[in-house]
Design a protein around this motif. Sequence first.
Motif, mmCIF file in Angstrom:
data_model
loop_
_atom_site.group_PDB
_atom_site.id
_atom_site.type_symbol
_atom_site.label_atom_id
_atom_site.label_comp_id
_atom_site.label_asym_id
_atom_site.label_seq_id
_atom_site.Cartn_x
_atom_site.Cartn_y
_atom_site.Cartn_z
ATOM 1 N N VAL A 25 0.838 -1.195 0.000
ATOM 2 C CA VAL A 25 0.000 0.000 0.000
ATOM 3 C C VAL A 25 0.879 1.253 0.000
ATOM 4 O O VAL A 25 0.617 2.212 -0.726
ATOM 5 N N GLN A 26 1.947 1.250 0.793
ATOM 6 C CA GLN A 26 2.853 2.395 0.824
ATOM 7 C C GLN A 26 3.528 2.597 -0.532
ATOM 8 O O GLN A 26 3.690 3.730 -0.985
ATOM 9 N N ALA A 27 3.905 1.513 -1.172
ATOM 10 C CA ALA A 27 4.562 1.617 -2.476
ATOM 11 C C ALA A 27 3.607 2.187 -3.518
ATOM 12 O O ALA A 27 3.996 3.009 -4.348
ATOM 13 N N ARG A 28 2.352 1.754 -3.477
ATOM 14 C CA ARG A 28 1.366 2.264 -4.432
ATOM 15 C C ARG A 28 1.076 3.745 -4.194
ATOM 16 O O ARG A 28 0.803 4.494 -5.102
ATOM 17 N N ALA A 29 1.119 4.162 -2.958
ATOM 18 C CA ALA A 29 0.820 5.550 -2.627
ATOM 19 C C ALA A 29 2.027 6.451 -2.849
ATOM 20 O O ALA A 29 1.951 7.650 -2.645
ATOM 21 N N GLY A 30 3.151 5.887 -3.268
ATOM 22 C CA GLY A 30 4.348 6.678 -3.511
ATOM 23 C C GLY A 30 5.135 6.970 -2.251
ATOM 24 O O GLY A 30 6.088 7.736 -2.274
ATOM 25 N N GLN A 31 4.733 6.372 -1.161
ATOM 26 C CA GLN A 31 5.463 6.579 0.078
ATOM 27 C C GLN A 31 6.626 5.605 0.144
ATOM 28 O O GLN A 31 6.540 4.485 -0.349
ATOM 29 N N THR A 32 7.669 6.051 0.722
ATOM 30 C CA THR A 32 8.808 5.163 0.940
ATOM 31 C C THR A 32 8.981 4.985 2.440
ATOM 32 O O THR A 32 8.657 5.886 3.214
ATOM 33 N N PRO A 33 9.495 3.860 2.836
ATOM 34 C CA PRO A 33 9.726 3.662 4.269
ATOM 35 C C PRO A 33 10.736 4.691 4.778
ATOM 36 O O PRO A 33 11.587 5.153 4.023
ATOM 37 N N PRO A 34 10.621 5.090 6.014
ATOM 38 C CA PRO A 34 11.553 6.090 6.529
ATOM 39 C C PRO A 34 12.987 5.578 6.491
ATOM 40 O O PRO A 34 13.258 4.398 6.731
ATOM 41 N N LYS A 35 13.896 6.484 6.151
ATOM 42 C CA LYS A 35 15.314 6.126 6.113
ATOM 43 C C LYS A 35 15.855 6.124 7.537
ATOM 44 O O LYS A 35 15.416 6.910 8.372
ATOM 45 N N PRO A 36 16.818 5.259 7.797
ATOM 46 C CA PRO A 36 17.406 5.260 9.134
ATOM 47 C C PRO A 36 18.126 6.581 9.389
ATOM 48 O O PRO A 36 18.649 7.207 8.470
ATOM 49 N N SER A 37 18.127 7.003 10.624
ATOM 50 C CA SER A 37 18.782 8.259 10.965
ATOM 51 C C SER A 37 20.288 8.107 10.798
ATOM 52 O O SER A 37 20.842 7.015 10.943
ATOM 53 N N PRO A 38 20.970 9.199 10.490
ATOM 54 C CA PRO A 38 22.414 9.111 10.306
ATOM 55 C C PRO A 38 23.112 8.737 11.613
ATOM 56 O O PRO A 38 22.601 8.996 12.704
ATOM 57 N N THR A 39 24.268 8.151 11.478
ATOM 58 C CA THR A 39 25.035 7.746 12.647
ATOM 59 C C THR A 39 25.514 8.994 13.386
ATOM 60 O O THR A 39 26.081 9.887 12.777
ATOM 61 N N PRO A 40 25.265 9.066 14.699
ATOM 62 C CA PRO A 40 25.714 10.243 15.460
ATOM 63 C C PRO A 40 27.237 10.374 15.418
ATOM 64 O O PRO A 40 27.961 9.382 15.307
ATOM 65 N N LYS A 41 27.708 11.599 15.515
ATOM 66 C CA LYS A 41 29.144 11.858 15.485
ATOM 67 C C LYS A 41 29.825 11.122 16.638
ATOM 68 O O LYS A 41 29.343 11.123 17.766
ATOM 69 N N GLY A 42 30.919 10.483 16.339
ATOM 70 C CA GLY A 42 31.657 9.723 17.343
ATOM 71 C C GLY A 42 31.263 8.266 17.429
ATOM 72 O O GLY A 42 31.878 7.493 18.149
ATOM 73 N N PHE A 43 30.217 7.854 16.681
ATOM 74 C CA PHE A 43 29.762 6.472 16.718
ATOM 75 C C PHE A 43 29.988 5.758 15.390
ATOM 76 O O PHE A 43 29.406 4.730 15.138
ATOM 77 N N GLU A 44 30.808 6.314 14.529
ATOM 78 C CA GLU A 44 31.070 5.689 13.245
ATOM 79 C C GLU A 44 31.916 4.431 13.445
ATOM 80 O O GLU A 44 32.657 4.317 14.412
ATOM 81 N N CYS A 45 31.806 3.500 12.505
ATOM 82 C CA CYS A 45 32.605 2.280 12.564
ATOM 83 C C CYS A 45 34.048 2.604 12.200
ATOM 84 O O CYS A 45 34.305 3.424 11.328
ATOM 85 N N GLY A 46 34.946 1.959 12.854
ATOM 86 C CA GLY A 46 36.356 2.154 12.559
ATOM 87 C C GLY A 46 36.770 1.335 11.353
ATOM 88 O O GLY A 46 36.157 0.329 11.006
ATOM 89 N N GLY A 47 37.812 1.768 10.709
ATOM 90 C CA GLY A 47 38.297 1.071 9.531
ATOM 91 C C GLY A 47 39.282 -0.035 9.848
ATOM 92 O O GLY A 47 39.565 -0.882 9.012
ATOM 93 N N GLU A 48 39.810 -0.035 11.054
ATOM 94 C CA GLU A 48 40.819 -1.028 11.424
ATOM 95 C C GLU A 48 40.373 -1.787 12.670
ATOM 96 O O GLU A 48 39.646 -1.253 13.505
ATOM 97 N N ALA A 49 40.848 -3.001 12.773
ATOM 98 C CA ALA A 49 40.548 -3.810 13.959
ATOM 99 C C ALA A 49 41.334 -3.273 15.148
ATOM 100 O O ALA A 49 42.432 -2.735 14.995
ATOM 101 N N ILE A 50 40.756 -3.402 16.336
ATOM 102 C CA ILE A 50 41.435 -2.959 17.547
ATOM 103 C C ILE A 50 42.346 -4.079 18.021
ATOM 104 O O ILE A 50 41.938 -5.234 18.127
#
Length: 85
Positions: A25-50
């Motif tokens: 029903v949402q797809a037919r009405a042109g609605q899209t599901p809400p996008k997840p909120s952006p990651t808060p500053k300081g909570f991003e994933c690290g690029g290297e293993a600890i």
Amino acid sequence: MRNIVSIISTCRIVLGAALLATIAVQARAGQTPPKPSPTPKGFECGGEAITGSGAGFKSSQEESENAAVANWLEKAKAVYDDASW
């Protein structure tokens, strides 16, 4: 017991169908599901293993935990005569 399992299975099917119908029903009405909120500053994933080294870092988690307990117990006994784990 079979009746309960049957009821649970039926509920899962009905709830799954209701979810799919809601999405359709949402797809037919042109609605899209809400996008997840952006990651808060300081909570991003690290690029290297600890990694770490020293007395508390061992080859396995269990060994590290045991080393930490032994280290804590040694320091606690210096302050409290009745310290124990």
